[in-house]
Design a protein around this motif. Structure first.
Motif, PDB file in Angstrom:
ATOM      1  N   LEU A 147       0.849  -1.187   0.000  1.00 31.09           N
ATOM      2  CA  LEU A 147       0.000   0.000   0.000  1.00 31.09           C
ATOM      3  C   LEU A 147       0.887   1.241   0.000  1.00 31.09           C
ATOM      4  CD1 LEU A 147      -2.770  -0.856   2.645  1.00 31.09           C
ATOM      5  CD2 LEU A 147      -2.961  -0.912   0.156  1.00 31.09           C
ATOM      6  N   SER A 148       0.693   2.106  -0.978  1.00 32.08           N
ATOM      7  CA  SER A 148       1.465   3.354  -0.993  1.00 32.08           C
ATOM      8  C   SER A 148       0.571   4.482  -0.474  1.00 32.08           C
ATOM      9  CB  SER A 148       1.994   3.663  -2.389  1.00 32.08           C
ATOM     10  OG  SER A 148       0.933   3.836  -3.298  1.00 32.08           O
ATOM     11  N   ILE A 149       1.176   5.400   0.234  1.00 26.65           N
ATOM     12  CA  ILE A 149       0.434   6.484   0.870  1.00 26.65           C
ATOM     13  C   ILE A 149       0.262   7.635  -0.105  1.00 26.65           C
ATOM     14  CG2 ILE A 149       0.454   8.150   2.763  1.00 26.65           C
ATOM     15  CD1 ILE A 149       2.168   6.006   4.274  1.00 26.65           C
ATOM     16  N   GLN A 195      -4.860   8.277   3.220  1.00 21.50           N
ATOM     17  CA  GLN A 195      -5.387   7.785   1.953  1.00 21.50           C
ATOM     18  C   GLN A 195      -4.296   6.940   1.308  1.00 21.50           C
ATOM     19  OE1 GLN A 195      -8.449   8.370   0.212  1.00 21.50           O
ATOM     20  NE2 GLN A 195      -7.669   6.863  -1.204  1.00 21.50           N
ATOM     21  N   PHE A 196      -4.611   5.682   1.045  1.00 22.63           N
ATOM     22  CA  PHE A 196      -3.680   4.801   0.346  1.00 22.63           C
ATOM     23  C   PHE A 196      -4.079   4.797  -1.131  1.00 22.63           C
ATOM     24  CE2 PHE A 196      -3.744   3.149   4.694  1.00 22.63           C
ATOM     25  CZ  PHE A 196      -2.385   3.107   4.980  1.00 22.63           C
ATOM     26  N   ALA A 197      -3.076   4.880  -2.007  1.00 22.48           N
ATOM     27  CA  ALA A 197      -3.332   4.886  -3.442  1.00 22.48           C
ATOM     28  C   ALA A 197      -3.623   3.471  -3.932  1.00 22.48           C
ATOM     29  CB  ALA A 197      -2.124   5.455  -4.169  1.00 22.48           C
ATOM     30  N   SER A 198      -4.359   3.404  -5.012  1.00 23.93           N
ATOM     31  CA  SER A 198      -4.610   2.098  -5.626  1.00 23.93           C
ATOM     32  C   SER A 198      -3.343   1.620  -6.330  1.00 23.93           C
ATOM     33  CB  SER A 198      -5.780   2.179  -6.603  1.00 23.93           C
ATOM     34  OG  SER A 198      -5.496   3.122  -7.610  1.00 23.93           O
ATOM     35  N   GLN A 199      -3.180   0.327  -6.373  1.00 23.77           N
ATOM     36  CA  GLN A 199      -2.015  -0.270  -7.017  1.00 23.77           C
ATOM     37  C   GLN A 199      -2.459  -0.871  -8.341  1.00 23.77           C
ATOM     38  OE1 GLN A 199       1.162  -0.196  -5.540  1.00 23.77           O
ATOM     39  NE2 GLN A 199       0.124   1.187  -4.149  1.00 23.77           N
TER      40      GLN A 199
END
Length: 167
Positions: A129-131, A162-166
């Motif tokens: 999960l990237s922030i 908020q975590f970005a979609s991968q």
């Protein structure tokens, strides 16, 4: 307060550390605490630990304004150091689809007299999960976000990530 996002569940650990340099003079019994914790309606109590030992405790859970209110009682002797951990989990609340963005926010309330030091929120998350953003200044490391309120007025605050979609 520590939150761990893993697989499809969220784990919450509330840690309270008492330090008594000398027993209170006028207290002739054990200290009786009642921890009141509001969580998601589907949250489940896991256990309570005192000084790293699991304690058998009878909790009360009721729904108040759409949230689960857990009332967790605990007796302890007011001398030396006493550590308390209260653990909860929410199952099947996270998507297994990493292409779906994820937002997580938490509102904290503290009773008057709470000290600012050591009053932090730690969010552990999977490395995939990237922030994408946070609502307040926080320390962001590999798989972990640490939010430390910077002043007393922030003790009762909202923190979100908020975590970005991968792909």
């Amino acid at each position: 307060h520590q939150v761990t996002l893993q697989d499809r569940e969220v784990l919450h650990t509330f840690a309270i550390n008492y330090q008594y340099s000398s027993p209170p003079q006028d207290l002739n019994r054990d200290y009786q605490a009642l921890y009141q914790i509001y969580l998601h309606p589907s949250a489940q109590f896991v256990n309570l630990e005192k000084n790293n030992q699991e304690v058998d405790v009878s909790i009360n859970k009721e729904i108040v304004n759409g949230l689960s209110l857990f009332q967790v009682p605990l007796l302890h002797s007011p001398q030396g150091d006493v550590s308390v951990k209260i653990n909860f989990k929410l199952e099947n609340v996270l998507s297994t689809d990493s292409s779906t963005p994820l937002s997580y926010s938490i509102k904290t309330y503290h009773q008057p007299g709470t000290e600012l030091k050591n009053n932090q929120l730690i969010i552990n998350h999977p490395l995939n999960l990237s922030i994408a953003g946070v609502t307040s200044s926080a320390s962001i490391g590999s798989g972990q976000i640490i939010y430390q309120p910077s002043n007393i007025s922030n003790l009762n605050s909202v923190f979100g990530v908020q975590f970005a979609s991968q792909p």
